[in-house]
Scaffold this motif. Structure first.
Motif, PDB file in Angstrom:
ATOM      1  N   MET A 252      -5.083  -3.318  -1.059  1.00 29.59           N
ATOM      2  CA  MET A 252      -6.474  -3.602  -0.718  1.00 29.59           C
ATOM      3  C   MET A 252      -7.210  -2.277  -0.574  1.00 29.59           C
ATOM      4  O   MET A 252      -7.139  -1.619   0.477  1.00 29.59           O
ATOM      5  N   GLY A 253      -7.877  -1.821  -1.655  1.00 26.98           N
ATOM      6  CA  GLY A 253      -8.504  -0.514  -1.631  1.00 26.98           C
ATOM      7  C   GLY A 253      -7.439   0.553  -1.518  1.00 26.98           C
ATOM      8  O   GLY A 253      -6.546   0.661  -2.366  1.00 26.98           O
ATOM      9  N   ARG A 254      -7.488   1.323  -0.438  1.00 25.22           N
ATOM     10  CA  ARG A 254      -6.467   2.342  -0.201  1.00 25.22           C
ATOM     11  C   ARG A 254      -5.269   1.811   0.575  1.00 25.22           C
ATOM     12  O   ARG A 254      -4.238   2.454   0.673  1.00 25.22           O
ATOM     13  N   VAL A 255      -5.406   0.640   1.157  1.00 27.48           N
ATOM     14  CA  VAL A 255      -4.439   0.152   2.135  1.00 27.48           C
ATOM     15  C   VAL A 255      -3.304  -0.615   1.473  1.00 27.48           C
ATOM     16  O   VAL A 255      -3.536  -1.538   0.678  1.00 27.48           O
ATOM     17  N   LYS A 256      -2.074  -0.234   1.823  1.00 30.69           N
ATOM     18  CA  LYS A 256      -0.891  -1.002   1.448  1.00 30.69           C
ATOM     19  C   LYS A 256      -0.369  -1.689   2.717  1.00 30.69           C
ATOM     20  O   LYS A 256      -0.174  -1.036   3.735  1.00 30.69           O
TER      21      LYS A 256
ATOM     22  N   PHE B 111       3.182  -3.706   8.930  1.00 27.18           N
ATOM     23  CA  PHE B 111       2.813  -2.299   8.921  1.00 27.18           C
ATOM     24  C   PHE B 111       1.989  -1.980   7.688  1.00 27.18           C
ATOM     25  O   PHE B 111       1.972  -2.733   6.710  1.00 27.18           O
ATOM     26  N   MET B 112       1.290  -0.849   7.753  1.00 23.30           N
ATOM     27  CA  MET B 112       0.388  -0.431   6.679  1.00 23.30           C
ATOM     28  C   MET B 112       0.581   1.046   6.376  1.00 23.30           C
ATOM     29  O   MET B 112       1.028   1.818   7.237  1.00 23.30           O
ATOM     30  N   TYR B 113       0.197   1.429   5.150  1.00 23.39           N
ATOM     31  CA  TYR B 113       0.071   2.830   4.772  1.00 23.39           C
ATOM     32  C   TYR B 113      -1.361   3.052   4.323  1.00 23.39           C
ATOM     33  O   TYR B 113      -1.856   2.352   3.431  1.00 23.39           O
TER      34      TYR B 113
END
Length: 270
Positions: free
Chosen positions: A132-136, A168-170
Motif C-alpha cells: 500500500m504505497g510505501r507500506v508493506k 507488523f509493517m515495514y
C-alpha cells in the motif's frame, strides 16, 4: 485470510484492553523486568519452494535488586530452526524445533537449578498483504508446543500450547521501497494466548508492542534496533506484569538461486 478492517478493529480492542488494565485500580500491575535481547536471524532460500529459517538469541535481564538496570543476569539462550516452505508471493510457512536454555532467576541460589532446557515444536504461517504505497504489511500466526519447567529444584516438565498473532509493517523512510541503503521504520503488535493443564486463570499470556528502525546494509545484511513493551497475565488471573526490553538484531538473507544484485525476498523485521 483476515481482512484489514478486522485486524484494525482487533488492534483497537487490544490497545483499549491494555489501557484499561494499566489504568484501573482493580488488577495489580507491576513492572517486573527490563532487559536487552540480542538476536541473529537467518533466512536462506534453497530452491523455488524450500528454504532454511533460524533464530539465535541471547537475552539478559535486570539485576535482582534493580528492576530498571536492564542488565545484571542472563535470561535465555534461544535457538529456533525450521524448514521454510514458500507457497506464493503472499504466503509461506515454517515448521521445526526450538531449544531454549532458561537461566536461574537468582544465580548462585541453592533453591534454583542454574539452567533448565525447554523444548518446543513450532509452526508459523506468514501472510503478506499487497503493498500500500510505501507500506508493506504482514500477518503472522505462530503456534508452539512447549515442554518446559521452572528453575525451582525438583520442578517437573509441563506441556503447554501457545498461540500467537502478530501484525507488523515495514515503512521505508529515505527511499520509495526497501532496497540497499534503506532506512525503514517497523511498528508491530502481538498477542499471546496459551493453554494446558497448568493454565487455569491466565489464558492471556502476553501482549507486546515492538517498534524500531532497520537499515539495509547490503543485499544480504540488515540491522535493526527497537524497544518492546509487554503486558502479561500472571497465574492468579487478576495480577499483571509489564516489561521494557531493548532489542538489537542482525538479519541475514541468502538466496542460493539468486542472480544479479537484488535483495533476497526475506522478511526483514520479524
Amino acid at each position: 485470510m483476515l481482512k484489514l478492517p478486522i485486524i484494525t478493529s482487533l488492534a483497537i480492542v487490544l490497545l483499549a484492553f491494555c489501557t484499561q488494565v494499566t489504568a484501573q485500580e482493580g488488577p495489580e500491575v507491576n513492572l517486573e523486568e527490563t532487559g536487552i535481547w540480542n538476536g541473529l536471524y537467518l533466512k536462506v532460500r534453497l530452491s523455488e519452494r524450500f528454504g532454511y529459517y533460524g533464530e539465535h538469541h541471547y537475552r539478559s535481564r535486570n539485576a535482582i535488586d534493580d528492576v530498571n538496570s536492564f542488565i545484571g543476569r542472563p535470561r535465555q539462550v534461544y535457538n529456533r530452526a525450521g524448514l521454510n516452505v514458500y507457497i506464493n508471493d503472499y504466503f509461506e510457512f515454517v515448521v521445526g524445533p526450538t531449544m531454549v536454555v532458561n537461566f536461574s532467576p537468582d544465580p548462585g541460589s541453592d533453591l534454583y537449578e542454574s539452567y533448565t532446557l525447554e523444548h518446543r515444536i513450532w509452526h508459523q504461517w506468514l501472510f503478506r498483504m499487497p503493498t500500500m504505497g510505501r507500506v508493506k504489511m504482514y500477518h503472522q500466526f505462530r503456534f508452539e508446543h512447549r515442554w518446559k519447567k521452572d528453575n525451582d529444584v525438583g520442578a517437573e516438565y509441563d506441556y503447554t500450547n501457545r498461540y500467537r498473532y502478530k501484525m507488523f509493517m515495514y515503512i521505508p523512510i529515505n527511499k520509495r521501497k526497501i532496497e540497499k541503503n534503506t532506512l525503514y521504520f517497523s511498528p508491530s503488535m502481538e498477542i499471546f494466548m496459551h493453554s494446558g493443564g497448568s493454565i487455569g486463570f491466565n489464558p492471556f499470556e502476553d501482549f507486546r508492542t515492538y517498534n524500531g528502525f532497520g537499515y539495509v546494509v547490503n543485499n544480504n545484511i540488515t540491522l535493526f534496533a527497537g524497544h518492546m513493551w509487554t503486558l502479561g497475565q500472571k497465574s492468579s488471573g487478576y495480577q499483571y506484569k509489564t516489561s521494557h526490553i531493548f532489542r538489537f538484531n542482525v538479519f541475514i538473507g541468502l538466496d542460493t538461486r539468486k542472480k544479479g544484485n537484488s535483495i533476497p525476498k526475506i522478511n526483514l523485521g520479524y
